[in-house]
Design an enzyme around this catalytic site. Structure first.
Site, PDB file in Angstrom:
ATOM      1  N   ASP A 513      10.279   6.773  44.879  1.00  0.00           N
ATOM      2  CA  ASP A 513      10.188   5.977  43.669  1.00  0.00           C
ATOM      3  C   ASP A 513       9.276   4.781  43.922  1.00  0.00           C
ATOM      4  O   ASP A 513       9.392   4.106  44.951  1.00  0.00           O
ATOM      5  CB  ASP A 513      11.598   5.510  43.282  1.00  0.00           C
ATOM      6  CG  ASP A 513      11.626   4.719  42.000  1.00  0.00           C
ATOM      7  OD1 ASP A 513      11.314   5.297  40.952  1.00  0.00           O
ATOM      8  OD2 ASP A 513      11.964   3.519  42.059  1.00  0.00           O
ATOM      9  N   GLU A 543       5.506   8.028  43.503  1.00  0.00           N
ATOM     10  CA  GLU A 543       4.842   7.358  42.394  1.00  0.00           C
ATOM     11  C   GLU A 543       3.849   6.358  42.971  1.00  0.00           C
ATOM     12  O   GLU A 543       4.247   5.369  43.574  1.00  0.00           O
ATOM     13  CB  GLU A 543       5.868   6.631  41.526  1.00  0.00           C
ATOM     14  CG  GLU A 543       6.788   7.555  40.749  1.00  0.00           C
ATOM     15  CD  GLU A 543       7.747   6.788  39.877  1.00  0.00           C
ATOM     16  OE1 GLU A 543       7.772   7.038  38.665  1.00  0.00           O
ATOM     17  OE2 GLU A 543       8.462   5.928  40.409  1.00  0.00           O
TER      18      GLU A 543
END
Length: 911
Positions: A513, A543
């Site tokens: 993340d 990400e």
């Protein structure tokens, strides 16, 4: 300066030495009963910003004016320093005077702290250098004084630079936390600023009293440790740590272990246990291999899934297993049958949303609301909101303990060993179903920081593990309390944690993340270490967004899209996502309708809100789709809509290169994931209102086909293949089971089950309400089943040939050729040929694929196909093919022309 700073010696708490001149109360068994922390606050304790920064063990920087002041570093073992502006500093045990540093700051420190504002660099004198370790275990306040000794300014000092310099040896420690060996149990805690530390041992998860053992401090590594006789497996523990806390004096924190491998219910106590113990393993665990379906990263086809979503709504799962790890072991359930069918078709990986210990879900006694109401009603979201903090659902991006499985997914969260065993049973069952297991990890922030009861790291080494701003406050650009993995021991915690999951739980890949908030160097170190420990390639995805206080390399070279180029680490491809869906992830209001995408009507099928859109916008979107189909690699040449031939890195995407990766394994292609609206829900906004349910299903398949045919890693959100809807919710992280349901009986996609939660959607209620009330948007079971089967056909096509998953940029340049490009293109049709001659696993001499997103059929010609013998891919000629319209596609050898039906994705092969 007083240099008498004794450290703790004996294991018995009764013979503990007092530290740093402070009058510390001994840790007693009664103290072990405390559930959180105890503050021994001094009435004179003051609060200060932390504007100054340690650059190393002797250098500090004061960002701001100098003006010839005297700089003094005041210290106090009891945390009672005061420094009123214009007055005199008081409450200190003493001070040392700092010198101005006129040399060159070491290169590593200069690079690490390049973001600091200008100001004087100060130095601890040689005569005081040996005292820095002891100083850091007290309250420190740096004071700027005038010639008369009056305070001009005062500040605390951010400590990471000094601690990393002084205790660099700690990075090499193999064992932190509790470790059990033959007839011995050891505890090691990194807490270099603590004045004392003890461990409380409990006989059970809820036994009221514990035995206390003082820990010994190691001046080289900054760790506190104690080794106790016997195997204490099955018992529980907490640490009692005395640390200086701004504004509170010296605080005794009763805290769990950052390296906990498991915990009691609701994370109250850490668990002592050996993860290699046979009773914590399913039968045959050590010998059971993971599926050998992924040779190269580009072989990965991923299904992103939430543990609770998977089974909570599945009546074929035993009630005691619903929403739990063990639901994945019920191989006869509808959900597991669904996953098994996907695996047979070509799915390789299931990626689980966070399954480490999270802080936002009660592990015992959580609420299970039962909403009801009209398709466009307010009642459902109101009930979900009312119970949101007490219900059983959250996505889980709230890390509490990184190394322990989440207890709410265990059948008995009160027994720490249960979650370990059941987690492994889940992985084992998925592996046996032919699916590798990935894990979503969130090392960029913690659930809480500071002295909050659910803060762990900051209550052990205050001010170290989190990234701080210019005043010493914790940065929160990620949503929550940002961690600082550029700091040695936070980076180590991340690396150690990933290694544990890969080796002890056989996790095959990791999705990070907000990975752009991590340093590239630390991620590359992690890759090397986890591969070595696991004895295999462990794929890292993440990400790679570039934002916040680290944006554009402000603090370090980030693990972001452009900065990771060449690393082999994958990042999510927003270029393809936005071109396919239309608009961007942050769209709201009218933009949700007006900004159509390539698959849902841009220019060629405008909705009532679209207005006049230049025709070139469709061609520009088509080129971005082709860039994604080519793996978004920088070096691939493409003839663009203006007739020029450009490398993908020369094509613009919102001021960035459309092609951003060096190799296809660095790109994760997706059109839907847990964030933002589902693809079906986006279609509700963007497709013309009169689009039939059957055509909406076809549009869904077109989006999935872009991923299936794209070079790189294919990534799908669970339920995309069954037209999953979240009733238009744009952010369902805390929207309960109601808005996150899946139906493996294929009867309902849950569109029109109430207005989504107001917090994230309320501003658009006027637009959303009439859409939810329109029953024509809701798909029939037949539409859901058709989409399901069409997706499996796409997976089978991708699995049939290695040409769809080429492992290198060189092979993509050599073998992938687009036609129907340039100024004369039909922008609603993507057409490409993959040359399979001499390529292992190609299965065919060549493959031609087409995605026609238009409402009408089109004929496109490939001059190089004249005289070839092309036939429909065997998947499309099989008796059970879902998309019968695809079987109407035709090839004319004489002209090299292909007739592609409307809204159809189809593949031809050359034998």
């Amino acid at each position: 300066m007083n240099r008498t700073f004794p450290t703790a010696g004996a294991a018995s708490i009764m013979s503990m030495a007092l530290l740093a001149g402070g009058a510390h109360a001994a840790v007693t068994p009664e103290a072990c009963e405390s559930s959180a922390f105890q503050i021994n606050q001094h009435p004179a304790a003051a609060s200060f910003d932390a504007r100054a920064v340690w650059l190393g063990k002797r250098l500090l920087k004061w960002p701001g004016a100098d003006a010839g002041a005297v700089f003094k570093l005041y210290y106090a073992a009891n945390g009672t320093i005061t420094a009123p502006a214009g007055g005199k500093a008081g409450g200190a045990s003493g001070f040392i005077t700092l010198e101005r540093f006129t040399g060159t700051v070491p290169a590593a420190a200069a690079a690490r702290f390049k973001y600091l504002a200008d100001g004087p660099v100060l130095q601890v004198r040689e005569s005081d250098a040996d005292d820095v370790r002891a100083l850091l275990r007290q309250q420190l306040v740096l004071v700027q004084e005038d010639a008369q000794g009056s305070v001009r300014a005062a500040t605390r000092i951010q400590v990471a630079g000094a601690l990393d310099d002084l205790y660099a040896a700690a990075a090499g420690l193999d064992k932190l936390g509790a470790s059990v060996a033959a007839n011995r149990t050891a505890f090691t805690l990194w807490a270099p600023t603590a004045q004392q530390a003890a461990v409380c041992i409990y006989n059970g998860p809820a036994k009221p009293t514990g035995s206390v053992y003082q820990m010994r401090f190691d001046d080289k590594t900054g760790t506190w440790s104690v080794a106790l006789p016997g195997d204490l497996s099955g018992k529980y523990y907490k640490y009692a740590v005395d640390v200086p806390v701004d504004g509170a004096g010296i605080v005794r924190n009763m805290v769990t272990d950052p390296y906990s491998v498991s915990l009691s219910a609701d994370s109250k106590r850490s668990y002592i246990g050996r993860l290699d113990a046979p009773r914590l393993k399913p039968a045959g665990w050590d010998a059971a291999p993971a599926p050998q379906t992924v040779k190269n990263p580009t072989d990965m086809v991923v299904y992103e899934l939430h543990v609770r979503d998977f089974s909570i709504n599945d009546g074929s799962v035993p009630s005691e297993h619903r929403g739990k790890y063990l639901a994945f072991t019920d191989t006869g359930s509808k959900g597991m049958q669904h996953l098994a069918a996907l695996a047979r078709s070509g799915l390789t990986d299931v990626h689980l949303l966070p399954v480490y210990d999270i802080g936002s879900v009660p592990e015992t006694g959580c609420a299970v609301p039962a909403p009801f109401g009209a398709a466009d009603g307010l009642a459902q979201q109101a009930l979900v909101k009312e119970t949101a903090q007490a219900d059983c659902f959250n996505w889980g991006y709230d890390p509490y303990h990184y190394n322990a499985p989440e207890g709410s997914y265990a059948t008995d969260p009160a027994r720490a060993e249960v979650r370990v065993l059941e987690f492994r049973k889940m992985v084992d069952s998925l592996h046996k179903a032919g699916l590798r297991v990935g894990m979503d990890v969130v090392y960029n922030h913690t659930f809480k920081a500071g002295q909050d009861g659910k803060s762990v790291l900051d209550r052990i080494v205050p001010g170290y593990y989190h990234r701080l701003d210019a005043k010493g406050a914790v940065e929160q650009s990620t949503c929550c309390d940002n961690t600082a993995t550029e700091n040695l021991m936070m980076g180590k915690l991340m690396i150690d944690s990933v290694t544990l999951w890969a080796t002890e739980y056989k996790i095959d890949s990791f999705r990070f993340d907000l990975m752009g908030h991590q340093p590239r160097a630390v991620m590359e170190q992690l890759q090397q270490k986890v591969n070595a420990a696991a004895g295999r390639q462990v794929q890292l995805l993440g990400e790679g967004w570039n934002f916040g206080e680290v944006a554009d390399g402000a603090r370090f070279v980030q693990a972001s899209q452009l900065s990771l180029n060449g690393s082999g680490i994958g990042t999510f491809n927003d270029r393809t996502r936005d071109a396919v869906r239309g608009g961007s992830a942050g769209d709201a209001g009218e933009a949700l309708f007006k900004r159509q995408g390539w698959i849902n009507g841009l220019v060629y099928d405008p909705n009532a809100h679209a207005g006049q859109v230049p025709a070139a916008e469709l061609s520009r979107a088509a080129d971005l789709v082709r860039a994604g189909l080519a793996g978004s690699i920088r070096s691939y040449p493409l003839q663009t809509y203006d007739g020029q031939v450009k490398t993908l890195e020369s094509i613009d995407y919102n001021g960035q290169p459309a092609g951003y990766a060096a190799e296809p394994g660095e790109v994760v292609n997706y059109v839907e994931n847990h964030d933002n609206q589902t693809l079906f829900d986006i279609g509700v906004f963007k497709l013309p209102a009169g689009t039939s349910s059957q055509e909406r299903a076809r549009v869904q398949v077109l989006g999935m086909a872009v991923d299936a045919f794209s070079q790189g890693i294919a990534y799908y959100h669970a339920g995309i293949d069954v037209l999953r809807s979240k009733s238009l919710d744009r952010n369902s992280f805390n929207s309960g089971d109601w808005f996150n349901r899946l139906d493996w009986s294929y009867r309902d996609n849950y569109f029109g089950t109430g207005l989504p939660p107001e917090a994230d959607n309320g501003k658009d209620y006027a637009l959303i309400k009439p859409l939810l009330a329109n029953a024509a948007f809701k798909p029939a079971p037949g539409d859901i089943a058709w989409t399901r089967d069409a997706f499996r056909d796409l997976l089978a096509v991708r699995a049939s040939s290695t040409l769809f998953r080429l492992p290198s940029a060189a092979e993509i340049r050599r073998r992938l050729r687009f036609f129907n490009t340039g100024a004369q293109q039909i922008p609603t049709v993507a057409a490409a040929y993959l040359d399979g001659r001499g390529y292992e696993g190609a299965a065919f001499n060549g493959v031609a694929y087409f995605i026609n997103v238009d409402k009408i059929g089109h004929t496109v010609a490939d001059p190089q196909a004249v005289g070839k013998r092309m036939r429909l891919h065997p998947v499309f000629t099989a008796a059970g093919v879902a998309d019968k319209r695809a079987t109407q596609a035709r090839f004319d050898s004489a002209t090299g022309s292909y007739e592609i039906p409307p809204r159809t994705a189809v593949v031809f092969v050359e034998d």
